[in-house]
Design an enzyme around this catalytic site. Structure first.
Site, PDB file in Angstrom:
ATOM      1  N   TYR A  79       0.849  -1.189   0.000  1.00 31.44           N
ATOM      2  CA  TYR A  79       0.000   0.000   0.000  1.00 31.44           C
ATOM      3  C   TYR A  79       0.890   1.247   0.000  1.00 31.44           C
ATOM      4  CZ  TYR A  79      -4.183  -2.756   1.232  1.00 31.44           C
ATOM      5  OH  TYR A  79      -5.222  -3.646   1.253  1.00 31.44           O
ATOM      6  N   PHE A  82     -13.955  -4.200  -0.835  1.00 31.64           N
ATOM      7  CA  PHE A  82     -14.919  -3.613  -1.761  1.00 31.64           C
ATOM      8  C   PHE A  82     -16.337  -3.749  -1.188  1.00 31.64           C
ATOM      9  CE2 PHE A  82     -11.968  -4.855  -5.532  1.00 31.64           C
ATOM     10  CZ  PHE A  82     -11.040  -3.920  -5.115  1.00 31.64           C
ATOM     11  N   GLY A  94     -18.161  -1.754  -6.883  1.00 35.84           N
ATOM     12  CA  GLY A  94     -17.812  -0.648  -7.755  1.00 35.84           C
ATOM     13  C   GLY A  94     -16.395  -0.141  -7.763  1.00 35.84           C
TER      14      GLY A  94
END
Length: 297
Positions: free
Chosen positions: A54, A209, A213
Site C-alpha cells: 500500500y 470492496f 464498484g
C-alpha cells in the site's frame, strides 16, 4: 460512540476497523495521514488492515508512527503480492513460498515489530483481481506450509486468507484460519455459503470492496434505488447503509472501510449505531446480487 464487537484472533474487537489502502492519497501530507490514523484509534478502531504494497510502504510507515503499543490495536497485514512501480498495474503476484516469507520480513521491518498479529495470504482464486501465470500458480498447501512455519517461528500470530474459494478455505481449515478477506457487498454476494462456513467455524468475515464498484464492471451499491430510499428515510448516506447492512447480515462480519478524509472516517465509524426495521432489512435483502468475478490485468 459505541460500536458492536466480535471475536477476532483470540481478541474481542470493534466490528468497525480501518483499511489503510487509501492512505497513499495523503502521501505528500504525511502528518495528516498520521493524524487520520490517530483519529481512527480515538474513535474506537482497534484493528487496522494494511500491506507493505500500500503506497510502496507508505501505509505501514504511517501506521508505525501513529499506532502506539498502549493502543492495543490489532494490525493485520497481507502477503501474496508485491509492489510493481514500473508496471501498468502497481501490483504483481508474489505467490511463491519464498516470496511469502520475504513479504512477511518486509512487513515486520516496515511496521517496526518482531511479530505480525495476523497475516492474510491473498490468493488469486476468486473475485476481482489479478490471475496467476507461470511460476505464480502455486499450490495452497505449499503456501500454508510456509505460513505455518512462520507462525511456529513467532513471526506471525495468526493466519488469514483472501480471495479464496470455499474449497480452498476447507483445505486450509486445519491450519487454523482466523479470517477470510473476500470481495463481498450487498450488491455482490457470491460467497454466501463461505460466509456461513466462516460463521460456523468462528472465522471472521472481512469484506473488501464492501460497497462494490471499485473497478469497471463491478456492481455499485450507489446504483441501487432501494439503497438510496433507505438512506433518505434514515438520514444517512448510501455508503453508510451498505456498511450497516453488512454488520446486520452476519455476526462475524468485521468492516475495514478505508478513507483519507476525516469526516468520512467519522461517518464510517457511525455505522455501528444504524439500525434497520424488518421492512428495511427485507428491502435491502431483495437487492439483486451480481458477480464480482472481474479479472484485472
Amino acid at each position: 460512540m459505541s460500536t458492536p464487537t466480535a471475536s477476532f484472533a483470540g481478541r474481542t474487537v470493534s466490528r468497525v476497523g480501518y483499511g489503510a489502502a487509501q492512505l497513499d492519497r495523503l502521501h505528500d501530507r504525511r502528518d495528516e495521514a498520521v493524524a487520520l490514523v490517530r483519529r481512527a484509534v480515538e474513535l474506537g478502531v482497534d484493528h487496522v488492515d494494511t500491506a507493505e504494497f500500500y503506497g510502496f510502504g507508505f501505509a505501514n510507515a504511517v501506521i508505525r508512527e501513529a499506532v502506539r503499543p498502549e493502543d492495543d490495536v490489532v494490525v493485520v497485514t497481507k502477503v501474496g503480492a508485491e509492489p510493481n512501480p514500473g508496471g501498468r498495474l502497481p501490483l504483481r503476484m508474489a505467490q511463491r513460498p519464498e516470496q511469502l516469507r520475504a513479504s512477511v520480513e518486509d512487513n515486520l521491518r516496515s511496521l517496526g515489530v518482531d511479530r505480525l498479529a495476523v497475516v492474510n495470504l491473498r490468493r488469486p482464486d476468486s473475485g476481482p483481481g489479478l490471475r496467476p501465470q507461470g511460476d505464480q500458480v502455486v499450490d495452497l498447501d505449499d503456501q500454508l506450509a510456509v505460513m505455518t512455519a512462520l507462525r511456529d517461528e513467532g513471526k506471525i500470530g495468526a493466519i488469514g486468507l483472501g480471495s479464496v474459494t470455499i474449497d480452498g478455505l476447507r483445505r486450509a481449515l486445519p491450519a487454523g484460519i482466523v479470517c477470510v478477506q473476500n470481495a463481498y457487498s450487498l450488491v455482490s454476494r457470491d460467497d454466501e455459503d463461505m460466509l456461513r462456513l466462516c460463521a460456523a467455524e468462528g472465522i471472521a468475515w472481512v469484506p473488501f470492496f464492501p460497497l462494490g464498484g471499485a473497478f469497471p464492471g463491478l456492481p455499485k451499491l450507489t446504483d441501487e434505488p432501494a439503497v438510496h430510499a433507505v438512506a433518505e428515510s434514515l438520514g444517512v448516506t448510501p455508503a453508510q447503509v451498505g456498511l450497516a447492512w453488512l454488520l446486520h447480515h452476519a455476526p462475524n462480519v468485521l468492516l475495514i472501510p478505508g478513507t483519507a478524509d476525516f469526516a468520512h472516517l467519522e461517518a464510517n465509524m457511525a455505522v455501528g449505531n444504524i439500525t434497520f426495521d424488518d421492512a428495511t432489512r427485507a428491502a435491502l435483502d431483495a437487492v439483486e446480487s451480481r458477480s464480482s468475478e472481474v479479472p484485472i490485468g
